[in-house]
Design a protein around this motif. Structure first.
Motif, mmCIF file in Angstrom:
data_model
loop_
_atom_site.group_PDB
_atom_site.id
_atom_site.type_symbol
_atom_site.label_atom_id
_atom_site.label_comp_id
_atom_site.label_asym_id
_atom_site.label_seq_id
_atom_site.Cartn_x
_atom_site.Cartn_y
_atom_site.Cartn_z
ATOM 1 N N LEU A 132 0.850 -1.198 0.000
ATOM 2 C CA LEU A 132 0.000 0.000 0.000
ATOM 3 C C LEU A 132 0.882 1.243 0.000
ATOM 4 O O LEU A 132 1.733 1.416 0.871
ATOM 5 C CB LEU A 132 -0.912 0.012 1.222
ATOM 6 C CG LEU A 132 -2.039 -1.009 1.215
ATOM 7 C CD1 LEU A 132 -2.736 -1.049 2.570
ATOM 8 C CD2 LEU A 132 -3.049 -0.683 0.126
ATOM 9 N N TRP A 168 -4.718 5.983 -1.821
ATOM 10 C CA TRP A 168 -3.944 4.766 -1.611
ATOM 11 C C TRP A 168 -3.971 3.886 -2.858
ATOM 12 O O TRP A 168 -5.013 3.686 -3.455
ATOM 13 C CB TRP A 168 -4.502 3.986 -0.421
ATOM 14 C CG TRP A 168 -4.236 4.670 0.879
ATOM 15 C CD1 TRP A 168 -5.098 5.479 1.560
ATOM 16 C CD2 TRP A 168 -3.034 4.628 1.634
ATOM 17 N NE1 TRP A 168 -4.505 5.943 2.705
ATOM 18 C CE2 TRP A 168 -3.229 5.431 2.775
ATOM 19 C CE3 TRP A 168 -1.803 4.002 1.461
ATOM 20 C CZ2 TRP A 168 -2.242 5.607 3.746
ATOM 21 C CZ3 TRP A 168 -0.827 4.172 2.427
ATOM 22 C CH2 TRP A 168 -1.046 4.971 3.551
ATOM 23 N N ILE A 193 -2.171 0.108 -4.565
ATOM 24 C CA ILE A 193 -1.417 -1.115 -4.310
ATOM 25 C C ILE A 193 -0.388 -1.249 -5.427
ATOM 26 O O ILE A 193 -0.740 -1.416 -6.590
ATOM 27 C CB ILE A 193 -2.331 -2.354 -4.286
ATOM 28 C CG1 ILE A 193 -3.390 -2.213 -3.211
ATOM 29 C CG2 ILE A 193 -1.494 -3.615 -4.056
ATOM 30 C CD1 ILE A 193 -4.450 -3.305 -3.253
#
Length: 107
Positions: free
Chosen positions: A28, A45, A47
Motif C-alpha cells: 500500500l 492509496w 497497491i
C-alpha cells in the motif's frame, strides 16, 4: 541510487516493522494526484507491485528520505546495512587467466 538488493531488504524490513503494509501481494502506497491526469489518477492509496516499490526505493531519493527515519526509529541499523551492501557489492572477483595456445594455419 542504492543497490536493488539493499532496496529489497529495506522494503521487507519496513513491512516487517509495520512501516509499510503488504496487501494482496503488493504494498500500500499513498500517492498525490497526478499533475498530468488527476481525474484518472487521483490522490489516495494504491497497491503497487513489490518489484515496483523496490525499484522506486533504489532510484528515488525521496523514498529513502521518507523511510530511513522511520526505520531508524524502529531500531534498523540503516548506516551499518548500507555499508555492508556497499562493501558486499564492491568486492571484485579475481581475474581468471586461462592459458591458451594458438595454432597458425596456413591455407
Amino acid at each position: 541510487m542504492i543497490p536493488l538488493l539493499f532496496a529489497r531488504e529495506i522494503l521487507e524490513t519496513a513491512i516487517g516493522l509495520g512501516i509499510l503494509e503488504e496487501y494482496n501481494g503488493g504494498v500500500l502506497i499513498y500517492r498525490v494526484a497526478s499533475d498530468i491526469d488527476p481525474e484518472d489518477f487521483p490522490e489516495g492509496w494504491y497497491i503497487d507491485d513489490k518489484d515496483t516499490v523496490v525499484f522506486s526505493i533504489a532510484n528515488e531519493e525521496e523514498a529513502i528520505l521518507e523511510l530511513k527515519p522511520a526505520l531508524v526509529e524502529k531500531g534498523y541499523q540503516f548506516s551499518e546495512r548500507q555499508k555492508f551492501w556497499e562493501n558486499f557489492l564492491d568486492t571484485k572477483a579475481p581475474i581468471l587467466r586461462i592459458p591458451a595456445t594458438y595454432e597458425q594455419r596456413v591455407c
